[in-house]
Design an enzyme around this catalytic site. Structure first.
Site, PDB file in Angstrom:
ATOM      1  N   ARG A 124       0.900  -1.465   0.004  1.00 10.68           N
ATOM      2  CA  ARG A 124      -0.111  -0.162  -0.068  1.00 10.68           C
ATOM      3  C   ARG A 124       0.925   1.201  -0.030  1.00 10.68           C
ATOM      4  O   ARG A 124       0.387   2.354   0.618  1.00 10.68           O
ATOM      5  CB  ARG A 124      -0.878  -0.153   1.196  1.00 10.68           C
ATOM      6  N   ASN A 167     -16.851  -3.760  -5.595  1.00 10.54           N
ATOM      7  CA  ASN A 167     -16.658  -2.951  -4.461  1.00 10.54           C
ATOM      8  C   ASN A 167     -15.851  -1.527  -4.820  1.00 10.54           C
ATOM      9  O   ASN A 167     -15.357  -0.919  -3.917  1.00 10.54           O
ATOM     10  CB  ASN A 167     -16.149  -3.813  -3.223  1.00 10.54           C
ATOM     11  N   ILE A 222     -23.935   6.487  11.515  1.00 10.18           N
ATOM     12  CA  ILE A 222     -24.153   5.438  10.926  1.00 10.18           C
ATOM     13  C   ILE A 222     -23.530   4.049  11.874  1.00 10.18           C
ATOM     14  O   ILE A 222     -24.149   2.906  11.770  1.00 10.18           O
ATOM     15  CB  ILE A 222     -23.440   5.286   9.491  1.00 10.18           C
ATOM     16  N   TRP A 258     -18.379  -8.810   0.132  1.00  6.97           N
ATOM     17  CA  TRP A 258     -16.880  -7.809   0.489  1.00  6.97           C
ATOM     18  C   TRP A 258     -16.000  -9.037   1.232  1.00  6.97           C
ATOM     19  O   TRP A 258     -15.143  -8.710   1.805  1.00  6.97           O
ATOM     20  CB  TRP A 258     -17.347  -7.014   1.746  1.00  6.97           C
ATOM     21  N   GLU A 295     -24.107  -4.700  -4.678  1.00  6.35           N
ATOM     22  CA  GLU A 295     -22.782  -5.077  -5.264  1.00  6.35           C
ATOM     23  C   GLU A 295     -22.679  -6.448  -6.557  1.00  6.35           C
ATOM     24  O   GLU A 295     -22.266  -6.388  -7.598  1.00  6.35           O
ATOM     25  CB  GLU A 295     -21.680  -5.285  -4.442  1.00  6.35           C
ATOM     26  N   HIS A 307     -27.991  -0.163   6.657  1.00 10.60           N
ATOM     27  CA  HIS A 307     -27.553   1.058   5.994  1.00 10.60           C
ATOM     28  C   HIS A 307     -27.084   0.598   4.806  1.00 10.60           C
ATOM     29  O   HIS A 307     -26.372  -0.657   4.563  1.00 10.60           O
ATOM     30  CB  HIS A 307     -26.355   1.596   6.952  1.00 10.60           C
ATOM     31  N   HIS A 322     -16.939  11.421   3.186  1.00 12.63           N
ATOM     32  CA  HIS A 322     -16.005  11.106   2.437  1.00 12.63           C
ATOM     33  C   HIS A 322     -14.869  12.312   2.152  1.00 12.63           C
ATOM     34  O   HIS A 322     -14.007  12.195   1.591  1.00 12.63           O
ATOM     35  CB  HIS A 322     -16.182  10.171   1.356  1.00 12.63           C
TER      36      HIS A 322
END
Length: 758
Positions: A15, A119, A432, A562, A606, A643, A696
Site C-alpha cells: 500500500r 466494491n 451510521i 465484501w 454489489e 444502512h 468522505h
C-alpha cells in the site's frame, strides 16, 4: 498463443501509494515526492508483468485516485467550480476527488458510485461546459513513454467513449449533443498522438456494453465508433468488455473494424454461446478473459483448457486474458507469511495471476497439454484441498422453512409499538455506526493481536474509548447513540474473524476508492457462529447512557459481497449460512436488552447482475430473503435498522422495502438527494435516513447547509418517516472534523424542529 492483462493494481505490494498520497494530503511530502513514488511503483509493476512474460503490457492503468476521473481530466471534463479555485493541476484533481476547503474557496467533491458490480468506487465526471471538451492532458502519453524507456511498447488503456459518455453527469442536458461531437474529436486527437508516439495498440474499456442496451444506446455506440474507427490509421483498437457478456451488440461488433475484442468468459454467461451462434471474425483477435480477475482462488487449469478448446472451434486468433482488471484482487501472496501453506497455495493474487497466464500459455503451446508439468501440479493441488464441509451447518440450511423468512407483525403495527416504547423525537438524530479510528485505537488492537498486551488490558482500553464516545454523543445531543466500534478493524473482517469458515490475510489489501483499501476475508468453508461476537460491547455501551445505544452488525449479503466467495457452492447457499450465524447474534443482542439493532447491508447492490432480466432469479430472490432471515425472529418492539452505501438504489427500492427493516439509512449527499423522488414515487414505507452530509470529504458542512438539505428531504417525504444522519460511518475521518460536523448536524436539526413547530 499470447497473453495479456486488462490492467494491474496500483496501490503497491504494501500500500505504498495509499501512504504516499496521505502524506501529501497532510503536507508531509511534496508534489515531487508523490510523483516520484508513483513513477517508481509503475516501474515495479511493469517489471513484474515483464518477468511473467506477458505479451500485452498495459499502461495508463495507474492512477493517483481513479481512472474515470483521469479520463475526464484528460479530456478537460472538469466542472467550473473546480476551475474557479485556480489551483495547480494536481490539487485541482484532488479537489474533485475529496472536496476542497481553503483560501481559494469551498467546494464539495464529485459524486461517487460503485463501479458496476464491484466494491470499487469511481468518481462521476461532471460536465457543465461541453464546449471545453478537448484533449488537454498528457498523463497517458507520458506513461507510455515511461514504459518505452523500459523497453516496453505498452498498450495504453482508458475508458472508452461510450462508457465515459454514459457515466458523465451532464448539468445541462441540452449540452449532450455538443459533448458527443467534442468527445469524438478528443478521442481522434488521442489516436493521432498515440500513432505519432509509436503505439501499436490502444485498449478502450467499454464495460457499459454488458448492460441491457436499447436501440438508441446501440445506435449511439455505433455512431461514436463509426467515426473513431475511420480515424485510427495505423493504431490497433482493442474493444475490451468485462463483468458480463455482450449479447445485445456482439453480432454488430463483428462487423466493425476493431482489431481486438475482449470478452469475459468468467462472468459473461453467454459469451461462449455468442461465439457458437455468431462465430468470430477472421481479421480480429479474441482477447479471452479466462483467468478470474475478481476472485483469489487459483485457476483450475483443467476447466480453463476445456473452455479454451471450445473457444478454439470458432477462432485460433486467441490471446489469453484476465476476465477484468486485477485492480479487484490484492497485489501478491508473497507477504502472506502467517497463512497456513495448505491454504495459501490455493490462492492467486494479481502477481500470481500473471504466472497463471504464463503457465497456461506454456501448457497450450505444448504438444501434450494434459501431461505438462504445470497442468499436473495444478490438478494435484485441487485434489488435496483442506476440508470445507460442516454437516451441522448444511443440515440447518436444509431445515429452513418459508416462515423463517417472514417477520411479524407487519411494518405499520411495529412502527406504532416502537414509537410508543422508544419515545424518540421528530427527526431523530444518529450516526451510521463507527467513530474515528485514531492511532491509539489501532495501536491497541495491533498490540493485542501480537499478544503484547493482555485481553483485560485490551478490553479496558476499548471500554474507556466507548465511555468517551458515549459522552461525546450525549454532549453533542444525538438521540440514538453508537458505541464507536473501536474493537473492529473492518465491518466485514471483524465478523469473519469471529465466524467459523473464514480465512484472513496480512496483506490482502484491495482498493475501494482513492486511498481507502479494504482487506476482504476469504470464505473457505461452511460458516457458523461459535459464540456471541458483539453482545458484551453492546451491553457495556448501553450501561453508560440512559439514551438508546444501537447494536451494530454487518448483514450476510455484505459479508458475502465484501469477502472472496467460495467457488464450490452457490452464493445463495453461502449467504444463507452466514445469515443464520448473524441471526443468532441478533437474537442474543435482543435478549441482552438492546432495543435498536442495525444490520448493515452496505454492499447489497454489489452482486446485483448488471442485466435487469437476471436481477431476481440470479440474485434478489435469495439476497433479500437472506436479510429477512437475519431479523425475522425478533420481537415486535425491537427496531431493526440497516444502512446502504454508495450505489444507485432507485431501481430496486421496492425490493429494499421488502427487506422489512424498520429504518434504512442511505448515502445521499453526493448524489444530490436524487433518491428522494423515487422514494416518494414508489410509496416507500420504511423510515429513512438519507445522509445529510458527505463523510468522505474532510470539509465541515455548515449549519445552514445541513438545514437546507433537511428542508429538501422534508419537501419530498413525511416528517414522521425521516431520520437525520451522516451518509456513512466515521471511521476514516479525524475527530476534529467529525465533532464539528455532528454539532452542526444536531444544531441544524433542532432549528428545523422549531421551524416545523411554527
Amino acid at each position: 498463443m499470447k497473453n495479456s492483462i486488462i490492467s494491474y493494481p496500483r496501490i503497491g505490494a504494501l500500500r505504498e501509494l495509499k501512504f504516499g498520497i496521505e502524506k501529501y494530503f497532510k503536507k508531509e511530502s511534496s508534489k515531487k515526492e508523490l510523483l516520484d513514488l508513483a513513477k517508481n511503483l509503475r516501474k515495479t509493476h511493469w517489471q513484474s508483468i515483464q518477468k511473467a512474460e506477458i505479451d500485452f503490457v498495459p499502461c495508463n492503468d495507474f492512477s493517483l485516485y481513479d481512472n474515470v476521473l483521469d479520463t475526464a481530466v484528460l479530456f478537460n471534463i472538469v466542472a467550473k467550480r473546480y476551475k474557479a479555485l485556480n489551483l495547480e493541476p494536481l490539487d485541482e484533481y484532488f479537489a474533485q476527488s475529496r472536496g476542497y476547503q481553503g483560501q481559494n474557496g469551498d467546494v464539495v467533491a464529485l459524486a461517487m458510485k460503485k463501479w458496476f458490480n464491484t466494491n470499487y468506487h469511481y468518481l462521476v465526471p461532471e460536465c457543465d461546459d461541453a464546449e471545453a471538451i478537448s484533449l488537454v492532458g498528457d498523463k497517458i502519453f507520458s506513461e507510455f513513454q515511461e514504459a518505452k524507456e523500459q523497453g516496453i511498447n505498452a498498450k495504453p488503456v482508458l475508458v472508452g467513449i461510450f462508457t465515459l459518455f454514459k457515466l458523465i453527469n451532464f448539468i445541462d442536458e441540452s449540452a449532450k449533443e455538443k459533448a458527443k461531437e467534442k468527445l469524438v474529436k478528443a478521442y481522434i486527437a488521442l489516436f493521432e498522438k498515440l500513432n505519432l508516439l509509436g503505439a501499436e495498440w490502444v485498449q478502450l474499456d467499454e464495460p457499459y456494453l454488458v448492460y441491457d442496451l436499447d436501440e438508441k444506446e446501440i445506435a449511439l455506440f455505433e455512431e461514436f465508433y463509426k467515426e473513431l474507427l475511420q480515424n485510427k490509421k495505423g493504431l490497433k483498437i482493442l474493444l475490451q468488455s468485462y463483468f458480463g457478456d455482450l449479447r445485445d451488440i456482439y453480432s454488430k461488433l463483428l462487423e466493425n473494424d476493431f482489431d481486438g475484442l475482449g470478452l469475459d468468459f468468467i462472468e459473461g454467461k453467454e459469451s461462449l454461446t455468442l461465439l457458437e451462434k455468431y462465430g468470430f471474425s477472421e481479421n480480429k483477435i479474441l482477447f479471452a478473459g479466462v483467468v478470474n480477475g475478481k476472485n483469489i482462488y487459483k485457476n483450475d487449469y483443467a476447466k480453463t483448457l476445456n473452455l479454451i478448446q471450445k473457444i478454439q472451434k470458432y477462432t485460433q486468433n486467441i490471446v489469453l486474458n484476465t476476465s477484468c482488471s486485477l485492480l479487484h484482487v490484492p497485489y501478491t501472496t508473497k507477504f502472506e507469511t502467517k497463512l497456513d501453506k495448505a491454504y495459501l497455495e490455493h490462492f492467486a493474487y494479481a502477481e500470481e495471476k500473471l504466472n497463471e497466464l504464463k503457465e497456461l500459455k506454456e501448457i497450450l503451446q505444448s504438444s501434450h497439454p494434459n501431461s505438462h508439468k504445470f497442468f499436473i501440479q495444478n490438478q494435484e493441488l485441487f485434489k488435496n484441498a483442506p476440508n470445507k464441509i460442516d454437516a451441522k451447518v448444511r443440515q440447518r440450511v436444509a431445515n429452513l422453512q418459508n416462515s423463517d423468512f417472514i417477520r411479524k407483525p407487519e411494518f405499520k403495527t411495529r412502527a406504532k409499538t416502537q414509537q410508543e416504547l422508544l419515545k424518540l423525537p421528530l427527526l431523530p438524530t444518529t450516526t451510521i455506526g463507527s467513530f474515528p479510528q485514531s492511532p491509539d485505537v489501532r495501536s491497541n488492537r495491533l498490540a493485542f493481536k501480537q499478544q503484547k498486551i493482555s485481553a483485560s488490558s485490551y478490553t479496558e482500553f476499548n471500554q474507556n474509548k466507548i465511555k468517551e464516545c458515549i459522552k461525546i454523543q450525549e454532549e453533542i445531543g444525538l438521540d440514538v447513540l453508537v458505541h464507536g466500534e473501536f474493537e473492529r478493524n473492518d465491518m466485514v473482517e471483524y465478523f469473519g474473524e469471529n465466524l467459523q469458515g473464514f480465512l484472513f490475510t496480512q496483506n490482502g489489501w484491495v482498493q475501494s476508492y482513492g486511498t481507502r483499501c479494504v482487506k476482504p476475508p476469504i470464505i473457505w468453508g461452511d460458516v457458523s457462529r461459535l459464540k456471541a461476537i458483539t453482545v458484551s460491547w453492546a451491553k457495556f455501551a448501553q450501561n453508560q447512557s440512559s439514551k438508546i445505544v444501537k447494536g451494530m452488525l454487518t448483514g450476510p449479503v455484505t459479508i458475502l459481497n465484501w469477502s472472496f466467495p467460495r467457488e464450490d457452492i452457490t452464493l445463495k447457499e453461502s449467504t444463507q449460512q452466514i445469515a443464520l450465524a448473524i441471526r443468532d447474534e441478533v437474537l442474543d443482542l435482543e435478549n441482552a436488552g438492546i432495543k435498536i439493532i442495525q444490520i448493515d447491508e452496505a454492499a447489497l447492490r454489489e452482486k446485483l447482475p448488471l442485466r435487469k432480466s437476471d436481477w431476481h432469479k440470479e440474485y434478489l430472490d435469495w439476497a433479500i430473503p437472506a436479510f429477512n432471515l437475519v431479523h425475522s425472529g425478533v420481537k415486535e418492539e425491537t427496531q431493526i435498522h440497516t444502512h446502504m452505501c454508495y450505489s444507485e438504489f432507485s431501481d430496486i427500492l421496492k425490493e429494499i422495502d421488502a427487506m422489512d427493516a424498520d429504518v434504512i439509512s442511505f448515502e445521499a449527499s453526493r448524489s444530490n438527494l436524487n433518491l428522494l423522488d423515487t422514494l416518494k414515487a414508489v410509496n416507500f414505507q420504511t423510515a429513512v435516513g438519507p445522509g445529510v452530509y458527505d463523510i468522505h470529504s474532510p470539509r465541515v458542512p455548515s449549519v445552514e447547509e445541513i438545514k437546507e438539505t433537511i428542508r429538501k428531504i422534508l419537501a419530498k417525504l413525511p416528517k414522521e418517516q425521516i431520520w437525520i444522519n451522516p451518509d456513512c460511518g466515521l471511521k476514516t475521518r479525524g475527530y476534529e472534523e467529525v465533532l464539528a460536523s455532528l454539532k452542526n448536524m444536531t444544531q441544524a436539526t433542532k432549528e428545523i424542529r422549531e421551524e416545523l413547530k411554527g
